[in-house]
Design a protein around this motif. Structure first.
Motif, PDB file in Angstrom:
ATOM      1  N   UNK A  60      25.105  31.818  -8.395  1.00  0.00           N
ATOM      2  CA  UNK A  60      25.980  30.652  -8.514  1.00  0.00           C
ATOM      3  C   UNK A  60      25.635  29.573  -7.480  1.00  0.00           C
ATOM      4  N   UNK A  61      24.877  29.962  -6.452  1.00  0.00           N
ATOM      5  CA  UNK A  61      24.325  28.967  -5.522  1.00  0.00           C
ATOM      6  C   UNK A  61      22.909  28.686  -5.994  1.00  0.00           C
ATOM      7  N   UNK A  62      22.642  27.474  -6.349  1.00  0.00           N
ATOM      8  CA  UNK A  62      21.385  27.162  -7.015  1.00  0.00           C
ATOM      9  C   UNK A  62      20.145  27.228  -6.126  1.00  0.00           C
ATOM     10  N   UNK A  63      20.341  27.207  -4.790  1.00  0.00           N
ATOM     11  CA  UNK A  63      19.167  27.182  -3.919  1.00  0.00           C
ATOM     12  C   UNK A  63      18.769  28.570  -3.415  1.00  0.00           C
ATOM     13  N   UNK A  64      19.446  29.610  -3.846  1.00  0.00           N
ATOM     14  CA  UNK A  64      19.155  30.960  -3.335  1.00  0.00           C
ATOM     15  C   UNK A  64      18.236  31.715  -4.291  1.00  0.00           C
ATOM     16  N   UNK A  65      17.420  32.596  -3.712  1.00  0.00           N
ATOM     17  CA  UNK A  65      16.627  33.487  -4.551  1.00  0.00           C
ATOM     18  C   UNK A  65      17.457  34.732  -4.828  1.00  0.00           C
ATOM     19  N   UNK A  66      17.516  35.145  -6.069  1.00  0.00           N
ATOM     20  CA  UNK A  66      18.249  36.348  -6.437  1.00  0.00           C
ATOM     21  C   UNK A  66      17.268  37.399  -6.928  1.00  0.00           C
ATOM     22  N   UNK A  67      17.483  38.622  -6.448  1.00  0.00           N
ATOM     23  CA  UNK A  67      16.533  39.687  -6.741  1.00  0.00           C
ATOM     24  C   UNK A  67      17.253  40.855  -7.405  1.00  0.00           C
ATOM     25  N   UNK A  68      16.633  41.395  -8.450  1.00  0.00           N
ATOM     26  CA  UNK A  68      17.087  42.667  -9.007  1.00  0.00           C
ATOM     27  C   UNK A  68      16.021  43.693  -8.621  1.00  0.00           C
TER      28      UNK A  68
END
Ligand code: IMP
Ligand code: MG
Length: 426
Positions: A60-68
């Motif tokens: 939901x924060x567009x500047x963060x990298x999200x990892x699975x």
């Protein structure tokens, strides 16, 4: 903040989604490391409600990298639906990366989950029937299909054919139910692979690179300590490790790289599914908590069983996870009660037990020993700092912290991002 692991200290649904979302603001990267779409996170941002199952709430924060990470099991259809629903609401998913090593949930895993539960009769686990257990079984049995295999057409065809043959034989001969059709699985999964391949990466490299640069990372656990395959109320557990140690394995980082561990606990206790629950309330107080707290599953909609805060479980979670801090959520739900109770130990026959037992037989005979505290009647949903809370609510938090044996760093007083009180430097 540096590197923080956030875990659930109870049976899941502690409100980790909200705390993750809150901490994500300071993080450069958010990592999911175990579980699958058995999890459900509700995050409320400016009156918009997001229900996430697989994608880290940090999206939901567009500047963060999200990892699975590799420890997660992925149902591609569910993931694609989640990606689409975010994109449809104007949220970009370009910063999501999925581990090549994460295992894939296939239709036969759903059928096996269902068949295994059915065959257990009244000994059923009460799983979410999402195929989670059978997928982890395949991973351990070394016959699973990983994301890297899914996006390799020939490899996928070969592995799928083998698996369908064996699983169909189990489904039809052992469980007397229907099998799956190879072609009917292959085709949709080929299109899933096409959609997902752009997200697939060697995520351990990406995560460690951020650590080397001194970046802030939040490792987001799913479920809770008592659903842990090793440390939970076995066999009434999930098939992964929701405890903090699993963050290293499921993300591909070493234990020396973790700075802090925070455990999320509700101000009371809930549980979905079967299994013993010492502080469960089957009375009007339990119903009050269920109503006030909206205690119905994000994933399955099942009503959650409710009870008082269990300090034995709190202490156990502090030890198993090496907790530095507690985050106490949904304190507002307890407002309006005349008295509030904290379980400090269990009475088992003539003994008092202070540590959480391994035997479920013993646990089901345990009677909670309660400490009773005066409640508070004030609405606390707009409290912004500790001093804004009624003195009885503060006394309650102090006792929770003492009994569990860890300081409280965060207090949730409502579902919105802003309804959060921070009491320690994290
Ligand atoms: P499974 O994870 O679907 O195999 O279910 C095993 C047990 O874990 C059941 O009791 C589920 O209700 C419980 N469970 C799994 N995921 C969650 C969760 O995210 N929150 C709460 N309970 C869960
Ligand atoms: Mg949940």
């Amino acid at each position: 903040m540096s590197t923080v692991v956030l875990i659930g200290t109870q049976w899941g649904d502690e409100g980790k989604g909200k705390i993750t979302d809150f901490l994500a603001e300071r993080a450069d990267m958010i990592v999911r490391y175990q579980g699958g779409n058995n999890a459900g996170h509700t995050v409320v941002v400016e009156d918009k409600v997001y229900k996430l199952h697989l994608i880290p709430s940090g999206i939901l924060y567009q500047d963060k990298t999200c990892i699975i990470g590799s420890g997660v099991v992925i149902d591609p259809a569910v993931l694609i639906k989640e990606l689409k629903s975010l994109e449809d609401r104007g949220i970009s998913t370009a910063n999501l990366k999925i581990s090549q090593r994460a295992h894939v949930i296939l239709p036969y895993h759903h059928l096996l989950d269902q068949a295994e539960e059915k065959s257990k009769g009244n000994k059923k686990i009460g799983t979410t029937i999402r195929g989670i257990g059978p997928t982890y079984m395949d991973k351990s049995a070394r016959v699973g299909i990983r994301m890297i295999d899914l996006i390799d057409q020939t490899e996928f065809e070969y592995l799928l054919k083998e698996n369908v043959r064996v699983k169909n034989s189990m489904l039809t001969r052992v469980y007397n139910s229907e099998g799956v059709n190879y072609q009917a699985v292959l085709e949709p999964y080929r299109s899933y692979a096409e959609i997902l391949k752009k997200y697939v990466a060697d995520v351990s490299i990406i995560v460690n690179r951020v650590i080397e640069k001194g970046g802030n990372i939040l490792f987001e656990g799913a479920q809770g300590t008592l659903l842990d395959l090793d440390h939970g109320t076995y066999p009434y557990v999930t098939s992964s490790n929701p405890t903090s140690g699993a963050a290293c394995i499921g993300a591909g980082v070493g234990p020396t790289k973790i700075d802090r561990v925070i455990g999320v606990a509700k101000a009371y206790t809930t549980r979905v599914g079967e299994g013993p629950f010492p502080t469960e309330l089957n009375d009007e107080v339990g119903a009050y908590i269920q109503n006030q707290g909206g205690e119905f599953g994000t994933t399955t909609g099942r009503p959650r069983r409710c009870g008082w805060f269990d300090g034995v479980i709190g202490r156990y979670a502090v030890r198993i996870n090496g907790l530095n801090y507690l985050a106490i959520t949904k304190l507002d739900v307890l407002s309006g009660l005349e008295k509030v109770k904290i379980c400090t130990g269990y009475r088992y026959r003539d003994d008092i037990i202070e540590e959480f037992p391994a035997s479920l037989k013993l646990l089901s005979e345990c009677v909670p020993v309660y400490e009773e505290l005066p409640g508070w009647q004030e609405d606390i949903t707009s409290a912004e700092k500790l001093e804004d809370l009624p003195v009885n609510a503060r006394k309650y938090l102090d006792r929770v912290s003492e009994v569990a044996g860890a300081p409280v760093a965060i207090i949730g007083v409502g579902s919105k991002r802003a309804q959060t009180i921070v009491t320690a430097e994290i």
